[in-house]
Design a protein around this motif. Structure first.
Motif, PDB file in Angstrom:
ATOM      1  N   TRP A 155       0.818  -1.212   0.000  1.00  0.00           N
ATOM      2  CA  TRP A 155       0.000   0.000   0.000  1.00  0.00           C
ATOM      3  C   TRP A 155       0.847   1.255   0.000  1.00  0.00           C
ATOM      4  O   TRP A 155       0.424   2.287  -0.503  1.00  0.00           O
ATOM      5  CB  TRP A 155      -1.023  -0.015   1.139  1.00  0.00           C
ATOM      6  CG  TRP A 155      -0.423   0.164   2.494  1.00  0.00           C
ATOM      7  CD1 TRP A 155       0.196  -0.758   3.253  1.00  0.00           C
ATOM      8  CD2 TRP A 155      -0.368   1.381   3.232  1.00  0.00           C
ATOM      9  NE1 TRP A 155       0.643  -0.199   4.417  1.00  0.00           N
ATOM     10  CE2 TRP A 155       0.296   1.112   4.436  1.00  0.00           C
ATOM     11  CE3 TRP A 155      -0.818   2.671   3.006  1.00  0.00           C
ATOM     12  CZ2 TRP A 155       0.529   2.073   5.403  1.00  0.00           C
ATOM     13  CZ3 TRP A 155      -0.593   3.623   3.966  1.00  0.00           C
ATOM     14  CH2 TRP A 155       0.064   3.323   5.145  1.00  0.00           C
ATOM     15  N   LEU A 156       2.049   1.188   0.558  1.00  0.00           N
ATOM     16  CA  LEU A 156       2.922   2.359   0.531  1.00  0.00           C
ATOM     17  C   LEU A 156       3.666   2.503  -0.794  1.00  0.00           C
ATOM     18  O   LEU A 156       4.277   3.517  -1.040  1.00  0.00           O
ATOM     19  CB  LEU A 156       3.950   2.289   1.658  1.00  0.00           C
ATOM     20  CG  LEU A 156       3.480   2.721   3.016  1.00  0.00           C
ATOM     21  CD1 LEU A 156       4.621   2.600   4.018  1.00  0.00           C
ATOM     22  CD2 LEU A 156       2.947   4.122   3.016  1.00  0.00           C
TER      23      LEU A 156
ATOM     24  N   LEU B 270     -11.117   0.705  14.796  1.00  0.00           N
ATOM     25  CA  LEU B 270     -11.368  -0.003  13.535  1.00  0.00           C
ATOM     26  C   LEU B 270     -12.865  -0.169  13.271  1.00  0.00           C
ATOM     27  O   LEU B 270     -13.301  -0.177  12.121  1.00  0.00           O
ATOM     28  CB  LEU B 270     -10.680  -1.368  13.535  1.00  0.00           C
ATOM     29  CG  LEU B 270      -9.155  -1.361  13.473  1.00  0.00           C
ATOM     30  CD1 LEU B 270      -8.616  -2.773  13.556  1.00  0.00           C
ATOM     31  CD2 LEU B 270      -8.641  -0.645  12.240  1.00  0.00           C
ATOM     32  N   ARG B 271     -13.650  -0.300  14.354  1.00  0.00           N
ATOM     33  CA  ARG B 271     -15.114  -0.400  14.220  1.00  0.00           C
ATOM     34  C   ARG B 271     -15.732   0.924  13.825  1.00  0.00           C
ATOM     35  O   ARG B 271     -16.884   0.979  13.420  1.00  0.00           O
ATOM     36  CB  ARG B 271     -15.724  -0.816  15.561  1.00  0.00           C
ATOM     37  CG  ARG B 271     -15.910  -2.270  15.761  1.00  0.00           C
ATOM     38  CD  ARG B 271     -16.858  -2.563  16.921  1.00  0.00           C
ATOM     39  NE  ARG B 271     -16.704  -1.667  18.055  1.00  0.00           N
ATOM     40  CZ  ARG B 271     -16.130  -1.973  19.219  1.00  0.00           C
ATOM     41  NH1 ARG B 271     -15.651  -3.177  19.408  1.00  0.00           N
ATOM     42  NH2 ARG B 271     -16.041  -1.096  20.187  1.00  0.00           N
TER      43      ARG B 271
ATOM     44  N   VAL C  59      -7.712   5.882  10.856  1.00  0.00           N
ATOM     45  CA  VAL C  59      -8.213   4.631  10.287  1.00  0.00           C
ATOM     46  C   VAL C  59      -8.546   4.898   8.835  1.00  0.00           C
ATOM     47  O   VAL C  59      -9.103   5.935   8.483  1.00  0.00           O
ATOM     48  CB  VAL C  59      -9.468   4.128  11.041  1.00  0.00           C
ATOM     49  CG1 VAL C  59     -10.059   2.907  10.349  1.00  0.00           C
ATOM     50  CG2 VAL C  59      -9.129   3.806  12.483  1.00  0.00           C
ATOM     51  N   THR C  60      -8.155   3.966   7.981  1.00  0.00           N
ATOM     52  CA  THR C  60      -8.481   4.058   6.568  1.00  0.00           C
ATOM     53  C   THR C  60      -8.882   2.665   6.094  1.00  0.00           C
ATOM     54  O   THR C  60      -8.935   1.732   6.895  1.00  0.00           O
ATOM     55  CB  THR C  60      -7.297   4.637   5.758  1.00  0.00           C
ATOM     56  OG1 THR C  60      -7.734   4.910   4.435  1.00  0.00           O
ATOM     57  CG2 THR C  60      -6.122   3.686   5.749  1.00  0.00           C
ATOM     58  N   LYS C  61      -9.154   2.524   4.828  1.00  0.00           N
ATOM     59  CA  LYS C  61      -9.545   1.217   4.267  1.00  0.00           C
ATOM     60  C   LYS C  61      -8.495   0.745   3.282  1.00  0.00           C
ATOM     61  O   LYS C  61      -7.921   1.528   2.545  1.00  0.00           O
ATOM     62  CB  LYS C  61     -10.893   1.322   3.541  1.00  0.00           C
ATOM     63  CG  LYS C  61     -12.051   1.724   4.413  1.00  0.00           C
ATOM     64  CD  LYS C  61     -12.771   0.523   4.892  1.00  0.00           C
ATOM     65  CE  LYS C  61     -13.996   0.975   5.682  1.00  0.00           C
ATOM     66  NZ  LYS C  61     -14.795  -0.115   6.098  1.00  0.00           N
TER      67      LYS C  61
ATOM     68  N   GLY D 218      -5.577   0.357  10.835  1.00  0.00           N
ATOM     69  CA  GLY D 218      -5.205   1.431  11.751  1.00  0.00           C
ATOM     70  C   GLY D 218      -3.810   1.918  11.434  1.00  0.00           C
ATOM     71  O   GLY D 218      -2.891   1.127  11.215  1.00  0.00           O
ATOM     72  N   ILE D 219      -3.663   3.233  11.401  1.00  0.00           N
ATOM     73  CA  ILE D 219      -2.363   3.841  11.199  1.00  0.00           C
ATOM     74  C   ILE D 219      -2.030   4.586  12.477  1.00  0.00           C
ATOM     75  O   ILE D 219      -2.787   5.434  12.938  1.00  0.00           O
ATOM     76  CB  ILE D 219      -2.366   4.811  10.007  1.00  0.00           C
ATOM     77  CG1 ILE D 219      -2.795   4.069   8.737  1.00  0.00           C
ATOM     78  CG2 ILE D 219      -0.991   5.453   9.837  1.00  0.00           C
ATOM     79  CD1 ILE D 219      -3.029   4.982   7.551  1.00  0.00           C
TER      80      ILE D 219
END
Length: 168
Positions: free
Chosen positions: A1-2, A70-71, A100-102, A109-110
């Motif tokens: 992803w990075l 995350l929820r 939080v992203t998808k 979680g970041i």
């Protein structure tokens, strides 16, 4: 992803703030700052749950807040102080902040963090010095009050002697 942009990857890798990313429950990315601060390799940290680097007294809080984030729970703090541990076991106080992203429709979680151990140590030392100074001031005030009472007593005795000197 990075790997989407080399510039972004370079930025995150050289950022003075540590970054780690988790997909419940495992960490799957940490930047080089994280590895330098905590002493883990990427392979070691990716075998761990995201809360495993926390001190024993903060693990449960980190785990439950991470799950709640995350929820999508809105009442979970997005930044706070957390006690974490280096690979060597040495404790560190970290100011952490979260997003939080998808990724592939799955929440991730970041976590970013800054080492505040020295600041916490200095704050504790300052508090100890403050408390000690306050205690000394209180002791000195009590001593001065006692001496003042003694001087008042001596002054009253001298006044009585001077008032009654003509009677003698």
């Amino acid at each position: 992803w990075l790997q989407k942009t080399d510039a972004f990857k370079q930025f995150v890798e050289n950022f003075p703030v540590f970054v780690y990313v988790y997909r419940y429950p495992k960490v799957f990315y940490v930047n080089s700052t994280f590895m330098r601060i905590f002493g883990y390799t990427m392979e070691e940290i990716c075998q761990m749950n995201y809360w495993d680097i926390c001190s024993d007294d903060h693990k449960e809080m980190a785990r439950t807040r991470g799950i709640a984030r995350l929820r999508g729970d809105k009442d979970v703090p997005t930044n706070y102080e957390l006690k974490m541990c280096k690979k060597s076991g040495e404790p560190l106080w970290i100011h952490v902040f979260f997003a939080v992203t998808k990724l592939n429709d799955e929440p991730i979680g970041i976590v970013g963090g800054v080492d505040i151990t020295e600041r916490k140590r200095l704050k504790e030392e300052l508090q100890i010095a403050h408390d000690e100074l306050e205690c000394r001031v209180q002791q000195r005030t009590e001593e001065l009050n006692r001496m003042n009472k003694e001087l008042i007593f001596v002054n009253q005795n001298l006044s009585n002697v001077l008032k009654n000197i003509s009677d003698g």
